[in-house]
Design a protein around this motif. Structure first.
Motif, PDB file in Angstrom:
ATOM      1  N   PRO A 219       0.655  -1.214   0.087  1.00  0.00           N
ATOM      2  CA  PRO A 219       0.030   0.083  -0.084  1.00  0.00           C
ATOM      3  C   PRO A 219       0.800   1.180  -0.003  1.00  0.00           C
ATOM      4  O   PRO A 219       1.980   1.175   0.403  1.00  0.00           O
ATOM      5  CB  PRO A 219      -0.852  -0.210   1.314  1.00  0.00           C
ATOM      6  CG  PRO A 219       0.193  -0.883   1.994  1.00  0.00           C
ATOM      7  CD  PRO A 219       0.749  -1.890   1.243  1.00  0.00           C
ATOM      8  N   VAL A 220       0.444   2.496  -0.442  1.00  0.00           N
ATOM      9  CA  VAL A 220       1.153   3.711  -0.695  1.00  0.00           C
ATOM     10  C   VAL A 220       1.008   4.024   0.809  1.00  0.00           C
ATOM     11  O   VAL A 220       0.325   4.169   1.635  1.00  0.00           O
ATOM     12  CB  VAL A 220       0.168   4.575  -1.504  1.00  0.00           C
ATOM     13  CG1 VAL A 220       1.240   6.206  -1.373  1.00  0.00           C
ATOM     14  CG2 VAL A 220       0.255   4.092  -2.963  1.00  0.00           C
ATOM     15  N   GLY A 221       2.167   4.480   1.524  1.00  0.00           N
ATOM     16  CA  GLY A 221       2.750   4.920   2.652  1.00  0.00           C
ATOM     17  C   GLY A 221       3.471   6.022   2.671  1.00  0.00           C
ATOM     18  O   GLY A 221       3.538   7.136   2.037  1.00  0.00           O
ATOM     19  N   SER A 222       4.475   5.898   3.685  1.00  0.00           N
ATOM     20  CA  SER A 222       5.445   6.901   3.811  1.00  0.00           C
ATOM     21  C   SER A 222       6.581   6.863   3.210  1.00  0.00           C
ATOM     22  O   SER A 222       7.408   7.835   2.809  1.00  0.00           O
ATOM     23  CB  SER A 222       5.891   6.716   5.511  1.00  0.00           C
ATOM     24  OG  SER A 222       6.798   5.648   5.542  1.00  0.00           O
ATOM     25  N   GLY A 223       6.745   5.806   2.414  1.00  0.00           N
ATOM     26  CA  GLY A 223       7.991   5.496   1.429  1.00  0.00           C
ATOM     27  C   GLY A 223       9.268   5.198   2.182  1.00  0.00           C
ATOM     28  O   GLY A 223      10.349   5.181   1.665  1.00  0.00           O
ATOM     29  N   LEU A 224       8.983   5.018   3.685  1.00  0.00           N
ATOM     30  CA  LEU A 224      10.398   4.512   4.305  1.00  0.00           C
ATOM     31  C   LEU A 224      10.340   3.021   4.261  1.00  0.00           C
ATOM     32  O   LEU A 224       9.282   2.463   4.800  1.00  0.00           O
ATOM     33  CB  LEU A 224      10.417   5.348   5.461  1.00  0.00           C
ATOM     34  CG  LEU A 224      10.544   6.937   5.774  1.00  0.00           C
ATOM     35  CD1 LEU A 224      10.472   7.225   7.091  1.00  0.00           C
ATOM     36  CD2 LEU A 224      11.812   7.317   4.834  1.00  0.00           C
ATOM     37  N   LEU A 225      11.424   2.428   4.000  1.00  0.00           N
ATOM     38  CA  LEU A 225      11.509   0.864   4.245  1.00  0.00           C
ATOM     39  C   LEU A 225      11.570   0.501   5.597  1.00  0.00           C
ATOM     40  O   LEU A 225      12.310   0.974   6.480  1.00  0.00           O
ATOM     41  CB  LEU A 225      12.748   0.458   3.572  1.00  0.00           C
ATOM     42  CG  LEU A 225      13.118  -1.013   3.320  1.00  0.00           C
ATOM     43  CD1 LEU A 225      12.120  -1.403   2.146  1.00  0.00           C
ATOM     44  CD2 LEU A 225      14.365  -1.289   2.815  1.00  0.00           C
ATOM     45  N   GLU A 234       6.742  -0.254  -2.668  1.00  0.00           N
ATOM     46  CA  GLU A 234       6.793   1.145  -2.740  1.00  0.00           C
ATOM     47  C   GLU A 234       7.900   1.857  -2.523  1.00  0.00           C
ATOM     48  O   GLU A 234       8.029   2.962  -3.240  1.00  0.00           O
ATOM     49  CB  GLU A 234       5.736   1.299  -1.414  1.00  0.00           C
ATOM     50  CG  GLU A 234       5.547   3.057  -1.170  1.00  0.00           C
ATOM     51  CD  GLU A 234       5.314   3.222   0.018  1.00  0.00           C
ATOM     52  OE1 GLU A 234       4.908   4.474   0.394  1.00  0.00           O
ATOM     53  OE2 GLU A 234       5.312   2.474   1.172  1.00  0.00           O
ATOM     54  N   VAL A 235       8.802   1.346  -2.106  1.00  0.00           N
ATOM     55  CA  VAL A 235      10.353   2.059  -1.837  1.00  0.00           C
ATOM     56  C   VAL A 235      11.049   2.062  -3.246  1.00  0.00           C
ATOM     57  O   VAL A 235      11.621   2.803  -3.516  1.00  0.00           O
ATOM     58  CB  VAL A 235      11.136   1.403  -0.713  1.00  0.00           C
ATOM     59  CG1 VAL A 235      12.395   1.911  -0.563  1.00  0.00           C
ATOM     60  CG2 VAL A 235      10.270   1.566   0.659  1.00  0.00           C
ATOM     61  N   ASP A 272      -6.252  -0.618  -7.097  1.00  0.00           N
ATOM     62  CA  ASP A 272      -6.617  -0.716  -5.663  1.00  0.00           C
ATOM     63  C   ASP A 272      -5.778   0.112  -4.743  1.00  0.00           C
ATOM     64  O   ASP A 272      -5.924  -0.061  -3.272  1.00  0.00           O
ATOM     65  CB  ASP A 272      -6.784  -2.003  -5.263  1.00  0.00           C
ATOM     66  CG  ASP A 272      -5.500  -2.792  -5.242  1.00  0.00           C
ATOM     67  OD1 ASP A 272      -4.390  -2.248  -5.764  1.00  0.00           O
ATOM     68  OD2 ASP A 272      -5.369  -4.081  -4.750  1.00  0.00           O
ATOM     69  N   GLY A 273      -5.043   0.664  -5.337  1.00  0.00           N
ATOM     70  CA  GLY A 273      -4.315   1.779  -4.304  1.00  0.00           C
ATOM     71  C   GLY A 273      -2.924   1.400  -3.739  1.00  0.00           C
ATOM     72  O   GLY A 273      -2.185   1.797  -2.904  1.00  0.00           O
ATOM     73  N   THR A 274      -2.563  -0.051  -4.605  1.00  0.00           N
ATOM     74  CA  THR A 274      -1.317  -0.404  -3.913  1.00  0.00           C
ATOM     75  C   THR A 274      -0.180  -0.423  -5.154  1.00  0.00           C
ATOM     76  O   THR A 274      -0.655   0.132  -6.194  1.00  0.00           O
ATOM     77  CB  THR A 274      -1.305  -1.888  -3.550  1.00  0.00           C
ATOM     78  OG1 THR A 274      -1.945  -2.639  -4.729  1.00  0.00           O
ATOM     79  CG2 THR A 274      -2.434  -2.039  -2.392  1.00  0.00           C
ATOM     80  N   ILE A 275       1.076  -0.716  -4.805  1.00  0.00           N
ATOM     81  CA  ILE A 275       2.074  -0.751  -5.737  1.00  0.00           C
ATOM     82  C   ILE A 275       2.606  -2.167  -5.744  1.00  0.00           C
ATOM     83  O   ILE A 275       3.155  -3.077  -4.920  1.00  0.00           O
ATOM     84  CB  ILE A 275       3.080   0.192  -5.500  1.00  0.00           C
ATOM     85  CG1 ILE A 275       2.779   1.663  -5.055  1.00  0.00           C
ATOM     86  CG2 ILE A 275       4.353   0.111  -6.395  1.00  0.00           C
ATOM     87  CD1 ILE A 275       3.694   2.560  -4.650  1.00  0.00           C
ATOM     88  N   ARG A 276       2.862  -2.642  -6.804  1.00  0.00           N
ATOM     89  CA  ARG A 276       3.524  -4.013  -7.564  1.00  0.00           C
ATOM     90  C   ARG A 276       4.773  -3.698  -7.989  1.00  0.00           C
ATOM     91  O   ARG A 276       5.038  -2.873  -8.896  1.00  0.00           O
ATOM     92  CB  ARG A 276       2.657  -4.805  -8.329  1.00  0.00           C
ATOM     93  CG  ARG A 276       3.111  -6.203  -8.709  1.00  0.00           C
ATOM     94  CD  ARG A 276       2.030  -6.845  -9.538  1.00  0.00           C
ATOM     95  NE  ARG A 276       1.421  -6.074 -10.654  1.00  0.00           N
ATOM     96  CZ  ARG A 276       0.895  -6.492 -11.762  1.00  0.00           C
ATOM     97  NH1 ARG A 276      -0.142  -7.328 -11.100  1.00  0.00           N
ATOM     98  NH2 ARG A 276       0.568  -5.568 -12.641  1.00  0.00           N
ATOM     99  N   ALA A 277       5.823  -4.518  -7.807  1.00  0.00           N
ATOM    100  CA  ALA A 277       7.290  -4.562  -8.251  1.00  0.00           C
ATOM    101  C   ALA A 277       7.351  -5.598  -9.092  1.00  0.00           C
ATOM    102  O   ALA A 277       6.968  -6.911  -8.831  1.00  0.00           O
ATOM    103  CB  ALA A 277       8.244  -4.235  -7.082  1.00  0.00           C
TER     104      ALA A 277
END
Length: 383
Positions: A219-225, A234-235, A272-277
């Motif tokens: 999910p999209v969050g702070s961007g901190l691992l 996300e990171v 759905d607001g998430t990020i896939r790598a």
């Protein structure tokens, strides 16, 4: 329970610009008694299962969190497990443990040793901060019925020391900037030593990537691992956009440690607001992270940690001190977990290159580091 003196290590002639922990001392902690761990920019602690590798990193992280101002109960949630095996209670039914470290930096080597009572109640019962043979801060428990310790810190003026109470659930060294005015040369020395110790301790990132958590979209969050790297996707999206040069280095490192060709490491937003790598294999072929092996996922996450910095990692860095004067220390328990020999070697070589620049330090544990003996930039501690 009191703090016992341990022989001081030799003082290096050249003082580093960035403070760093150069020795971890476990005078009495879990399975360890009177053990010293010399720490360099890149230190591998090796030994069989049960030798105390994890305990050593656990003590290091505890000191780091105390240096950041955390309460004792937050740091030691199961303090009885830190008490040395077969340790008998004293006449007051007290048992505890003792840990410490040395930090080298612009002020020279500074030593910190603390004694913690684990039973019948958790509290710091003794602390000592020294530099060049001079005791700068010393605390002791005088009245067990009060939640304080009696502290004495170096003044160097008309009075040799200043005395006052400090709470028994926090590291006194971290509180000194709030208690010492700095009116005398002695107090300035105390402040400089305490700030060097705290600066080295608080810039620590403990990392233990969990492949199970990394496989899912993040999910999209702070961007901190996070510690478990469960928000890796996300990171990866963030770091690719922020620094193309670092991302190119990551792609090269992933290509060296993962099976098959790797043209790029990409991320994409889902509906759905998430990020896939996923890994870009070239010719339009892609491999989602969820399809990678556990070793590949851990390797990718650890390579990302080594190639980024405090702005990307969930670490408590000192915001009031320029980044150029700080060194991030990564604690990686089970550095070789799930990795094959090739991946472990590639990861250690990457760590050696990054640590040589002085911006990052690494303390990792693994089962066997005999192959790393003599490798430039790598220090090995065998248990």
């Amino acid at each position: 329970m009191t703090l016992s003196s341990l022989e001081a290590p030799a003082v290096a002639s050249a003082r580093p610009d960035r403070p760093g922990v150069t020795e971890l001392r476990l005078a009495a902690f879990a399975t360890h008694r009177r053990v010293r761990f010399p720490l360099g920019p890149l230190t591998l602690v090796a030994g069989p299962s049960g030798s105390g590798k994890t305990s050593a990193l656990r003590a290091y992280e505890a000191l780091a969190r105390l240096g950041s101002g955390a309460e004792l109960g937050e740091v030691f949630t199961a303090p009885a497990t830190c008490v040395p095996e077969r340790a008998r209670p004293d006449a007051q039914q007290r048992r505890g443990f003792r840990i410490g470290c040395t930090v080298d930096g612009p002020e020279g080597p500074v030593r910190l040793d603390i004694a913690v009572q684990a039973e019948p109640e958790l509290r710091i019962v003794g602390e000592r901060l020294t530099m060049g043979g001079l005791t700068l801060l010393e605390t002791a428990l005088r009245d067990p019925g009060r939640p304080v310790v009696q502290a004495a810190w170096h003044t160097g003026g008309s009075s040799a020391v200043t005395r006052g109470p400090l709470p028994d659930d926090r590291l006194g060294t971290a509180l000194l900037p709030l208690r010492v005015s700095g009116r005398t040369a002695g107090e300035c020395q105390v402040l400089a030593a305490a700030e060097q110790m705290v600066l080295a301790l608080r810039s620590v990132y403990a990392c233990d990537p969990s492949p199970r958590l990394m496989r899912a979209a993040a999910p999209v969050g702070s961007g901190l691992l996070l510690r478990g790297c469960d928000n890796l996707a996300e990171v990866l999206w963030r770091t690719r956009a922020e620094c193309g040069r670092r991302h190119a280095q990551l792609v090269a490192a992933v290509g060296a440690g993962c099976a098959g060709s790797v043209n790029d490491v990409l991320s994409e937003f889902l509906g759905d607001g998430t990020i896939r790598a996923f890994l870009d294999r070239g010719d339009g072929a892609r491999t989602e992270l969820g399809l990678l092996g556990d070793g590949e996922l851990r390797y990718l996450a650890l390579a990302l940690v080594l190639l980024t910095g405090p702005g990307v990692l969930a670490v408590d860095q000192a915001g009031e001190v320029p980044a150029a004067l700080q060194t991030l220390t990564v604690l990686a328990d089970g550095l070789d977990r799930c990795l094959d020999a090739r991946q472990t070697g590639e990861l250690v070589r990457l760590a050696a290159r990054m640590c040589e620049r002085g911006h990052i330090r690494l303390v990792g544990t693994l089962s066997d580091a005999s192959w790393a003996l003599g490798v430039p930039g790598v220090s090995v501690v065998e248990l």
